[in-house]
Scaffold this active site. Structure first.
Site, mmCIF file in Angstrom:
data_model
loop_
_atom_site.group_PDB
_atom_site.id
_atom_site.type_symbol
_atom_site.label_atom_id
_atom_site.label_comp_id
_atom_site.label_asym_id
_atom_site.label_seq_id
_atom_site.Cartn_x
_atom_site.Cartn_y
_atom_site.Cartn_z
ATOM 1 N N ASP A 85 36.905 20.850 -2.943
ATOM 2 C CA ASP A 85 36.190 21.460 -4.082
ATOM 3 C C ASP A 85 35.158 20.529 -4.704
ATOM 4 O O ASP A 85 35.252 19.311 -4.638
ATOM 5 C CB ASP A 85 37.195 21.911 -5.155
ATOM 6 C CG ASP A 85 38.106 20.783 -5.642
ATOM 7 O OD1 ASP A 85 38.509 19.946 -4.803
ATOM 8 O OD2 ASP A 85 38.388 20.727 -6.845
ATOM 9 N N GLU A 143 41.153 20.285 -6.218
ATOM 10 C CA GLU A 143 41.685 18.976 -6.651
ATOM 11 C C GLU A 143 41.278 18.678 -8.085
ATOM 12 O O GLU A 143 41.992 18.014 -8.817
ATOM 13 C CB GLU A 143 41.175 17.864 -5.707
ATOM 14 C CG GLU A 143 41.870 16.535 -5.890
ATOM 15 C CD GLU A 143 41.464 15.792 -7.147
ATOM 16 O OE1 GLU A 143 42.338 15.228 -7.820
ATOM 17 O OE2 GLU A 143 40.267 15.777 -7.484
HETATM 18 ZN ZN LIG Z 1 36.816 13.973 -9.018
HETATM 19 ZN ZN LIG Z 2 37.835 13.251 -6.069
#
Ligand SMILES: [Zn+2]
Ligand SMILES: [Zn+2]
Length: 405
Positions: A85, A143
């Site tokens: 992401d 994440e």
């Molecule tokens: Zn980051």
């Molecule tokens: Zn990262």
């Protein structure tokens, strides 16, 4: 195969695939996707694994991808993880591969992580006959935002039958060709808090008739600075950052908005983040924050709300995995290019969730280049990497897989 010959062959393969991996990274960079909505990026990963005849599962952890390179007779399985992401930030670089989507950009290097794991799969397919352990490729979404894609991946079985897991992160504060890691806690527990102070609003010229929430909030911000310096053991680590402070009214005058500079607002809202490496320190900071909030409100005859949200836990590197990662990295670039043990940093990383379940190690891969001006840290609007770092990222992941048995 002798170690030096193996090392030479690994780097040959990394260079051989480098151009393709750069193209993949730049394509992902131009088309950033946020949180769990990473379908395009996941599609690229799945297609690449499929082309290598690696069985692929998609839709793991909502939009994640898992591939298994199986080796006849192997009993052990090592997992390698990449995140996919981007961030909701406007990129401010002039690179030809700049993000094509306003307000979204790969400013944490997850485009490179995805490209490197694809490259690693290609190279390990080439070395298939030398593998002694099964290899699982984990491409995860989300994440950057709590609660993170890792728990969703684990929930969907991404760690089933996995003995140990490794992850890497590009890191511009170290130069290309360097690796850094440590044993034990490496990245922080990342929590957030939200506070409201409610007093009594009124005319700014009659402060004695109000309970001034702005003053209460300001005193709290100042007082909270002493939590780390006065309440936490100086040999432990903690950060308390207040990142939000909202107060004051906007009134409509003649159809337009105007700030009410002569009004004391009834309430203010504050928020921020706490970073710690130990549970006891986290508990201390969490408790002291509330003590200050309650005390400040009581002193001024105001009321308050306090919400503390525990976020991503500590990323913990297990000793045997860290030892193996360091000796593997040392074999690739020599002792002088290894930063070990690196001092833990108080950034958060949802690789933490894997490290809570099975033996794990996270490694920083140097991506900076001062001469080229590539020095900005992750999340900076001008963040970039020296793409040659991907050779070293792939070399480490490939070597870790090849030495698993
Ligand atoms: Zn980051
Ligand atoms: Zn990262």
């Amino acid at each position: 195969m002798p170690q030096t010959k193996m090392k030479q062959q690994i780097f040959e393969q990394c260079h051989h695939h480098f151009k393709d991996i750069v193209a993949i990274r730049r394509d992902i960079h131009q088309h950033p996707e946020l949180r769990f909505a990473v379908e395009r990026t996941a599609g690229i990963a799945a297609k690449a694994l499929h082309a290598l005849s690696i069985p692929v599962k998609t839709g793991i952890g909502r939009t994640g991808v898992v591939g298994d390179l199986e080796v006849p007779g192997a009993t052990k399985r090592v997992a390698l993880r990449a995140d996919m992401d981007a961030l909701p930030i406007q990129e401010q670089t002039d690179v030809p591969y700049k993000s094509k989507i306003d307000g979204k950009a790969h400013l944490c290097g997850h485009d490179a992580h995805t490209a490197m794991l694809i490259g690693t799969a290609k190279i390990l397919s080439h070395f298939r006959s030398s593998l002694k352990a099964h290899v699982r490729f984990i491409f995860q979404p989300c994440e950057e935002a709590f609660p993170g894609g890792a728990p969703a991946m684990i929930e969907d079985g991404a760690l089933e039958d996995v003995d140990e897991i490794y992850g890497i992160h590009v890191f511009p504060l170290y130069s290309v060709g360097q690796y850094a890691t440590c044993a034990g806690p490496m990245l922080a527990q990342s929590d957030t808090f939200e506070i409201t102070f409610t007093g009594r609003g009124g005319h700014a010229a009659f402060p004695h008739l109000t309970v001034d929430s702005i003053v209460i909030g300001a005193q709290f911000v100042t007082a909270a600075q002493s939590i780390v310096s006065r309440n936490v053991n100086p040999l432990d680590s903690a950060v308390v950052s207040i990142t939000q402070f909202h107060g004051g009214d906007v009134t409509l005058q003649d159809g337009g908005a105007s700030r009410a500079l002569n009004v004391i607002p009834p309430s203010v809202e504050l928020g921020g983040t706490v970073r710690t490496l130990q549970k006891a320190v986290q508990a201390k900071v969490k408790g002291q924050l509330e003590n200050y909030v309650a005390g400040m409100a009581a002193a001024h005859d105001a009321t308050y709300t306090y919400a503390y949200q525990e976020g991503c836990p500590v990323t913990y590197n297990h000793e045997p995995c860290a030892t193996r990662a360091v000796s593997t990295a040392r074999g690739l670039v020599g002792e002088k290019n290894i930063i070990f043990p690196m001092a833990p940093i108080l950034g958060g990383e949802d690789f933490a969730y894997y490290s809570q379940k099975i033996p794990a190690c996270f490694v920083m891969v140097g991506a900076g280049n001062e001469e080229k001006g590539i020095v900005n840290m992750c999340h900076h609007p001008q963040f970039d990497i020296d793409e040659r770092c991907m050779i070293y990222g792939m070399a480490l992941l490939v070597s870790l897989a090849l030495t698993s048995q």
